[in-house]
Design a protein around this motif. Structure first.
Motif, short mmCIF file in Angstrom:
data_model
loop_
_atom_site.label_atom_id
_atom_site.label_comp_id
_atom_site.label_asym_id
_atom_site.label_seq_id
_atom_site.Cartn_x
_atom_site.Cartn_y
_atom_site.Cartn_z
N LEU A 125 0.57 -1.20 -0.17
CA LEU A 125 0.13 -0.06 0.04
C LEU A 125 0.81 1.18 -0.02
O LEU A 125 0.55 2.29 -0.55
N VAL A 126 2.00 0.98 0.66
CA VAL A 126 3.15 2.31 0.75
C VAL A 126 4.46 1.75 -0.04
O VAL A 126 4.66 0.61 0.21
N ASP A 127 5.26 2.80 -0.18
CA ASP A 127 6.45 2.38 -0.87
C ASP A 127 7.57 2.33 0.12
O ASP A 127 8.44 1.55 -0.22
N GLU A 128 7.45 3.13 0.67
CA GLU A 128 8.44 3.42 1.89
C GLU A 128 7.95 3.91 3.39
O GLU A 128 6.96 4.58 3.26
N VAL A 129 8.54 3.56 4.39
CA VAL A 129 8.17 3.98 5.76
C VAL A 129 9.41 4.56 6.29
O VAL A 129 10.54 4.03 6.14
N LEU A 130 9.33 5.88 6.88
CA LEU A 130 10.36 6.54 7.10
C LEU A 130 9.91 7.38 8.49
O LEU A 130 8.84 7.51 8.94
N PRO A 131 10.95 7.70 9.29
CA PRO A 131 10.77 8.38 10.34
C PRO A 131 9.93 9.69 10.14
O PRO A 131 10.18 10.22 9.14
N ALA A 132 8.83 10.19 10.98
CA ALA A 132 8.33 11.17 10.60
C ALA A 132 9.00 12.56 10.21
O ALA A 132 8.86 13.31 9.48
N ASP A 133 10.30 12.60 10.98
CA ASP A 133 11.13 13.98 10.67
C ASP A 133 11.84 13.68 9.46
O ASP A 133 12.39 14.66 8.93
N LYS A 134 11.77 12.74 8.86
CA LYS A 134 12.74 12.53 7.53
C LYS A 134 11.87 12.44 6.20
O LYS A 134 12.08 12.09 5.08
N LEU A 135 10.32 12.31 6.24
CA LEU A 135 9.36 12.15 5.50
C LEU A 135 9.70 13.13 4.49
O LEU A 135 9.55 12.71 3.08
N MET A 136 9.32 14.39 4.72
CA MET A 136 9.35 15.36 3.68
C MET A 136 10.66 15.51 2.86
O MET A 136 10.88 15.90 1.93
N GLU A 137 11.73 15.22 3.67
CA GLU A 137 13.11 15.28 3.16
C GLU A 137 13.17 14.11 2.07
O GLU A 137 13.70 14.34 0.93
N ARG A 138 12.63 12.85 2.48
CA ARG A 138 12.79 11.93 1.32
C ARG A 138 11.97 12.19 0.20
O ARG A 138 11.99 12.01 -0.95
N ALA A 139 10.57 12.85 0.42
CA ALA A 139 9.55 13.20 -0.63
C ALA A 139 10.38 14.16 -1.51
O ALA A 139 10.30 13.99 -2.89
N ASP A 140 11.12 15.16 -1.12
CA ASP A 140 11.75 16.15 -1.67
C ASP A 140 12.99 15.57 -2.58
O ASP A 140 13.10 15.96 -3.84
N THR A 141 13.76 14.73 -1.96
CA THR A 141 14.76 13.83 -2.71
C THR A 141 14.31 13.00 -3.95
O THR A 141 14.70 13.16 -5.08
N LEU A 142 13.11 12.31 -3.72
CA LEU A 142 12.47 11.67 -4.89
C LEU A 142 12.12 12.49 -5.91
O LEU A 142 12.24 12.36 -7.02
N ALA A 143 11.24 13.30 -5.47
CA ALA A 143 10.69 14.64 -6.24
C ALA A 143 11.89 15.07 -7.41
O ALA A 143 11.77 15.15 -8.54
N LYS A 144 13.10 15.57 -6.74
CA LYS A 144 14.39 16.12 -7.27
C LYS A 144 14.88 15.16 -8.38
O LYS A 144 15.20 15.29 -9.24
N ALA A 145 14.62 13.89 -7.83
CA ALA A 145 15.51 12.82 -8.59
C ALA A 145 14.70 12.71 -10.00
O ALA A 145 15.05 12.25 -11.03
N ILE A 146 13.22 12.55 -9.83
CA ILE A 146 12.58 12.61 -10.83
C ILE A 146 12.33 13.68 -11.90
O ILE A 146 12.58 13.53 -13.16
N VAL A 147 12.31 14.92 -11.19
CA VAL A 147 12.48 16.06 -12.16
C VAL A 147 13.88 16.34 -13.04
O VAL A 147 13.97 16.61 -14.17
N ALA A 148 14.86 15.50 -12.60
CA ALA A 148 16.20 15.33 -13.14
C ALA A 148 16.21 14.78 -14.34
O ALA A 148 17.03 14.84 -15.06
N MET A 149 15.28 13.95 -14.44
CA MET A 149 15.18 12.95 -15.76
C MET A 149 14.47 13.49 -16.91
O MET A 149 13.95 14.61 -16.77
N ALA A 150 14.45 12.86 -17.92
CA ALA A 150 14.09 13.53 -19.35
C ALA A 150 12.59 13.76 -19.07
O ALA A 150 11.89 12.61 -18.92
N PRO A 151 12.09 14.75 -19.16
CA PRO A 151 10.45 14.89 -18.84
C PRO A 151 9.72 13.98 -19.86
O PRO A 151 8.59 13.60 -19.46
N LEU A 152 9.98 13.89 -21.20
CA LEU A 152 9.22 13.18 -21.94
C LEU A 152 9.36 11.70 -21.63
O LEU A 152 8.07 10.86 -21.71
N ALA A 153 10.59 11.13 -21.22
CA ALA A 153 10.63 9.73 -20.67
C ALA A 153 9.81 9.63 -19.46
O ALA A 153 9.22 8.34 -19.47
#
Length: 146
Positions: free
Chosen positions: A64-92
């Protein structure tokens, strides 16, 4: 609503469920349709019919979820994932989302044909040329979305 997300992160203290049956209702916003696609029909029915709430560890176990993190690390991880995806080719990225979503609604043979068509379309893009060139030159790609 979280079930409609592409990637789902949860805090270690999160509790998830579909308690609507306890109110004489069924889940809205696609809950009865998305949950079985994520966790399988038997597990979805167990959660839907009992209204049981589960903890984050169980949500991770059943998919149901992909990752479980400590509450204080949740937004940091979300930001890291978002930045990793945005760094990829947008069409791909867009094509991956399309292939997975559309392919899950048709049989495997048709889905593979659809994937091949999308792959072929991407081969003619400037981003594919840039990605290949950047790889060979061992440098980060500069995507244009074309």
């Amino acid at each position: 609503m979280a079930m409609a997300c592409t990637i789902r992160l949860a805090s270690e203290t999160a509790r998830l469920g579909q308690p609507e049956v306890k109110l004489g209702l069924i889940p809205g916003y696609g809950g009865t349709q998305r949950l079985p696609r994520l966790v399988g029909q038997p597990m979805a029915l167990k959660l839907l019919l009992t209204g049981e709430m589960i903890n984050a560890a169980e949500a991770l176990r059943i998919g149901l979820v992909d990752e479980v993190l400590p509450a204080d690390k949740l937004m940091e991880r979300a930001d890291t994932l978002a930045k990793a995806i945005v760094a990829m080719a947008p069409l791909a990225v867009t094509a991956c989302l399309q292939a997975v979503r559309d392919g899950s609604e048709i049989n495997l043979e048709e889905a593979i044909d659809m994937e091949a068509k999308i792959f072929g379309q991407l081969c003619g893009t400037a981003d594919k040329e840039e990605g290949t060139k950047a790889f060979l030159e061992k440098r980060p790609a500069v995507w244009t979305g074309r």
